[in-house]
Design a protein around this motif. Sequence first.
Motif, PDB file in Angstrom:
ATOM      1  N   LEU A 295       0.831  -1.207   0.000  1.00  0.00           N
ATOM      2  CA  LEU A 295       0.000   0.000   0.000  1.00  0.00           C
ATOM      3  C   LEU A 295       0.864   1.256   0.000  1.00  0.00           C
ATOM      4  N   PRO A 296       0.478   2.303  -0.746  1.00  0.00           N
ATOM      5  CA  PRO A 296       1.182   3.586  -0.609  1.00  0.00           C
ATOM      6  C   PRO A 296       0.890   4.194   0.762  1.00  0.00           C
ATOM      7  N   VAL A 297       1.905   4.814   1.341  1.00  0.00           N
ATOM      8  CA  VAL A 297       1.767   5.428   2.658  1.00  0.00           C
ATOM      9  C   VAL A 297       1.209   6.841   2.497  1.00  0.00           C
ATOM     10  N   ILE A 298       0.102   7.101   3.163  1.00  0.00           N
ATOM     11  CA  ILE A 298      -0.520   8.423   3.087  1.00  0.00           C
ATOM     12  C   ILE A 298      -0.026   9.247   4.277  1.00  0.00           C
ATOM     13  N   GLN A 302       1.010  13.682   1.133  1.00  0.00           N
ATOM     14  CA  GLN A 302       0.033  13.076   0.220  1.00  0.00           C
ATOM     15  C   GLN A 302      -1.348  13.700   0.422  1.00  0.00           C
ATOM     16  N   THR A 308      -1.007   9.781  -4.269  1.00  0.00           N
ATOM     17  CA  THR A 308       0.074   9.000  -3.672  1.00  0.00           C
ATOM     18  C   THR A 308       1.237   8.829  -4.638  1.00  0.00           C
ATOM     19  N   ALA A 311       4.851   8.131  -3.311  1.00  0.00           N
ATOM     20  CA  ALA A 311       4.745   7.851  -1.877  1.00  0.00           C
ATOM     21  C   ALA A 311       5.586   6.633  -1.495  1.00  0.00           C
ATOM     22  N   MET A 313       6.058   3.026   0.440  1.00  0.00           N
ATOM     23  CA  MET A 313       5.165   1.874   0.437  1.00  0.00           C
ATOM     24  C   MET A 313       5.243   1.158   1.775  1.00  0.00           C
ATOM     25  N   ARG A 316       0.652  -4.526   3.395  1.00  0.00           N
ATOM     26  CA  ARG A 316      -0.793  -4.559   3.608  1.00  0.00           C
ATOM     27  C   ARG A 316      -1.154  -5.285   4.913  1.00  0.00           C
ATOM     28  N   TRP A 342     -10.571  12.362   1.421  1.00  0.00           N
ATOM     29  CA  TRP A 342      -9.539  11.735   0.599  1.00  0.00           C
ATOM     30  C   TRP A 342     -10.153  11.073  -0.631  1.00  0.00           C
ATOM     31  N   GLU A 346      -6.601   3.928  -2.561  1.00  0.00           N
ATOM     32  CA  GLU A 346      -6.327   3.140  -1.365  1.00  0.00           C
ATOM     33  C   GLU A 346      -4.918   3.413  -0.846  1.00  0.00           C
ATOM     34  N   GLY A 347      -4.767   3.418   0.480  1.00  0.00           N
ATOM     35  CA  GLY A 347      -3.459   3.661   1.071  1.00  0.00           C
ATOM     36  C   GLY A 347      -3.446   3.295   2.537  1.00  0.00           C
TER      37      GLY A 347
END
Length: 459
Positions: A295-298, A302, A308, A311, A313, A316, A342, A346-347
């Motif tokens: 998942l990309p880190v928010i 961001q 993202t 971003a 990662m 999950r 947002w 997904e993040g």
Amino acid sequence: MSSERPLESRTGGRAATTGVIPGDFAISVGNPNTLLPEGWNWTLLTDVARLETGHTPSRRHPEYWGGDVPWIGIRDATANHGNTIYSTAQYTNELGIRNSSARILPANTVCLSRTASVGYVIAMGVPMATSQDFVNWVCGPGLNYQFLKYVLLAERSSFLRFASGTTHQTIYFPEVKAFHVALPSLTIQQGIVDVLSTLDDRITLLRETNATMEAIAQALFKSWFVDFDPVRAKMEGRAPEGMDEAAAALFPDGFEESGLGLVPRGWNICALDEIATYLNGLALQKFPPAGNDDLPVIKIAQLRKGDTVGADMASRNIKPEYIIQNGDVLFSWSGSLEVDIWCGGEGALNQHLFKVTSAKFPKWFYYLWTKHHLEHFRQIAASKATTMGHIQRSHLSAAKVVVPCPRVLNTAHEILDKVVERIIENSLQAKNLAALRDTLLPRLISGQLRLPEAEALIA
């Protein structure tokens, strides 16, 4: 554009480099001599546009500032990347221009930041001057300024290869003077601009619509739940403005004392963290990417830019409640305090961000109440004697909310829920259009994708 030798470079300094540094798609330092589609040519940019630099009038002379000449600084470019601008954060005047090397350049000049923050692109909507942090092109008759803008936008990752320097990366003038662009005919340039600007115009319209709808939602929320305008109108024997008789009948016709002072009779007072749950994010460096479905880190960055791209990662393998989905309300409580819905995909929720949810109240209610208290929270954060101001959970408890009777809440829900859902839908559509534009852009400006194919995709 001046009629006297209109394409003459006015930057001075060293001559163009003789080296070659290829770009990614349609620009290069020096002529790369790579193959182009039939009718396209590698063209020295200064053969089709006048190269100009800028300057900063002396700050020691306040009389040089505050006039009617828009002056573009780095902040204008970073805040308006890819856009045509008509106003700036700072203005100079005729005296400042006369006593510096700055020049007023015509509308449609294309500007590229070359130092400090390299690679930001804007176009002038009206005559303006710029700082020395920019190189600027006044396009001649053989170059569509919007086509040049799109080329520069597509080549943003190339500019750091063109730059040098240890402390600050800078694109120096020997490289700028050697810029070559892959240039088709004016007809094809215009066709490419038409395709891309159609998408940009639609994105702009969606964003402007959202700004209007957000303002409408906040105005109605403030009128009903902060200023209590319908209650005050009934007390004065007036019909509440913009409200039918059935809706007006739901509001009380008087106030009662509370811990917040006078509030509508029968309504309740509670804390912000009583109407919603504020879930703090994780220290996601403890969940490194596993290389599969990460998942990309928010983070705050961001949230501020709404996507993202670039971003970090994370795995999950985190609890589901820490996974962000489109439509979630996020609140950055540290550093740059922001509240937003947002829509960037997904993040994973990073620390210093709250995900705001509620099992009792609708999204619009806790979103708008959190936003209502945002300016106060910013003042609290600014008063902290730390490098990065923040608020604490106690501040959520101290922030009070007025909760109306269920019938008024339901009536507001019928209006504001639809507004918020429409804002989310528009944001997602704008994201999809931007993704399509970003896919088409490099292929169009390099000639890899022909216009009929692009027009079919848009249709």
